[in-house]
Design a protein around this motif. Structure first.
Motif, PDB file in Angstrom:
ATOM      1  N   GLU A  72      82.217  36.506  58.629  1.00  0.00           N
ATOM      2  CA  GLU A  72      82.526  36.240  57.216  1.00  0.00           C
ATOM      3  C   GLU A  72      83.356  34.967  57.036  1.00  0.00           C
ATOM      4  OE1 GLU A  72      83.747  39.273  58.705  1.00  0.00           O
ATOM      5  OE2 GLU A  72      81.778  40.146  58.378  1.00  0.00           O
ATOM      6  N   LEU A  73      84.087  34.611  58.065  1.00  0.00           N
ATOM      7  CA  LEU A  73      84.975  33.462  57.976  1.00  0.00           C
ATOM      8  C   LEU A  73      84.302  32.167  58.449  1.00  0.00           C
ATOM      9  CD1 LEU A  73      87.884  32.910  57.172  1.00  0.00           C
ATOM     10  CD2 LEU A  73      88.582  33.450  59.496  1.00  0.00           C
ATOM     11  N   GLU A  78      81.489  30.606  57.920  1.00  0.00           N
ATOM     12  CA  GLU A  78      80.880  29.735  56.908  1.00  0.00           C
ATOM     13  C   GLU A  78      81.917  29.095  55.986  1.00  0.00           C
ATOM     14  OE1 GLU A  78      77.679  28.852  56.624  1.00  0.00           O
ATOM     15  OE2 GLU A  78      77.105  30.098  58.325  1.00  0.00           O
ATOM     16  N   LYS A  79      83.075  29.722  55.858  1.00  0.00           N
ATOM     17  CA  LYS A  79      84.102  29.211  54.952  1.00  0.00           C
ATOM     18  C   LYS A  79      84.949  28.103  55.577  1.00  0.00           C
ATOM     19  CE  LYS A  79      84.514  33.631  52.606  1.00  0.00           C
ATOM     20  NZ  LYS A  79      85.352  34.789  52.364  1.00  0.00           N
TER      21      LYS A  79
END
Length: 158
Positions: A6-7, A9-10
């Protein structure tokens, strides 16, 4: 490296290589597009020559012996400090080798200029504001240090 899916791509990598690009064969350094997911943090081809050099350097250190190197460096540090004082140089930092490294710093008001002059004589030291730092290692000799300190003293006392 591990990173949460989840992290990944950020976050934008500070350093990445061609494996971290969306298209690894594009080699476009001006229009970089990061790869999806954690792959964007990958680098390029490892520096194999550096790996081989590091391997041989470690083997040399182990062959000579860490304790032998430590003992020799302590003697060099004691000589450096003692001979420096004898030549009229002021040491900045501890005088005892019991609570310091083999590195010795001498107060020299015009340290950057002195560093340049010594470099021309193939004496490699580091200027740090108003000090000249000498950091001998196991491949240095007492004679080399004597020469370097004498030259440093001549420049400091002129």
């Amino acid at each position: 490296m591990y990173i949460k899916k989840e992290l990944a791509e950020k976050l934008e990598p500070r350093v990445t290589g061609w494996f971290g690009q969306e298209n690894v064969t594009k080699f476009d350094i001006f229009n970089s597009v990061f790869a999806p997911g954690a792959r964007r943090f990958e680098t390029g081809t490892p520096s194999f020559i550096s790996i081989y050099a590091a391997y041989e350097a470690l083997n040399l250190l182990l062959k000579v012996g860490i304790h032998n190197i430590q003992s020799y460096l302590k003697k060099l540090a004691e000589f450096t400090r003692g001979f420096g004082i004898q030549k009229g140089l002021q040491i900045t930092g501890p005088l005892s080798t019991e609570c310091s490294s083999g590195l010795t710093s001498f107060y020299i008001g015009n340290a950057p200029e002195v560093e340049g002059i010594l470099r021309e004589k193939n004496i490699i030291v580091s200027a740090r504001k108003d000090v000249i730092r000498m950091a001998p290692h196991f491949y240095n000799t007492k004679d080399e240090l004597e020469y370097a300190i004498t030259e440093l003293s001549n420049l400091a006392n002129r």
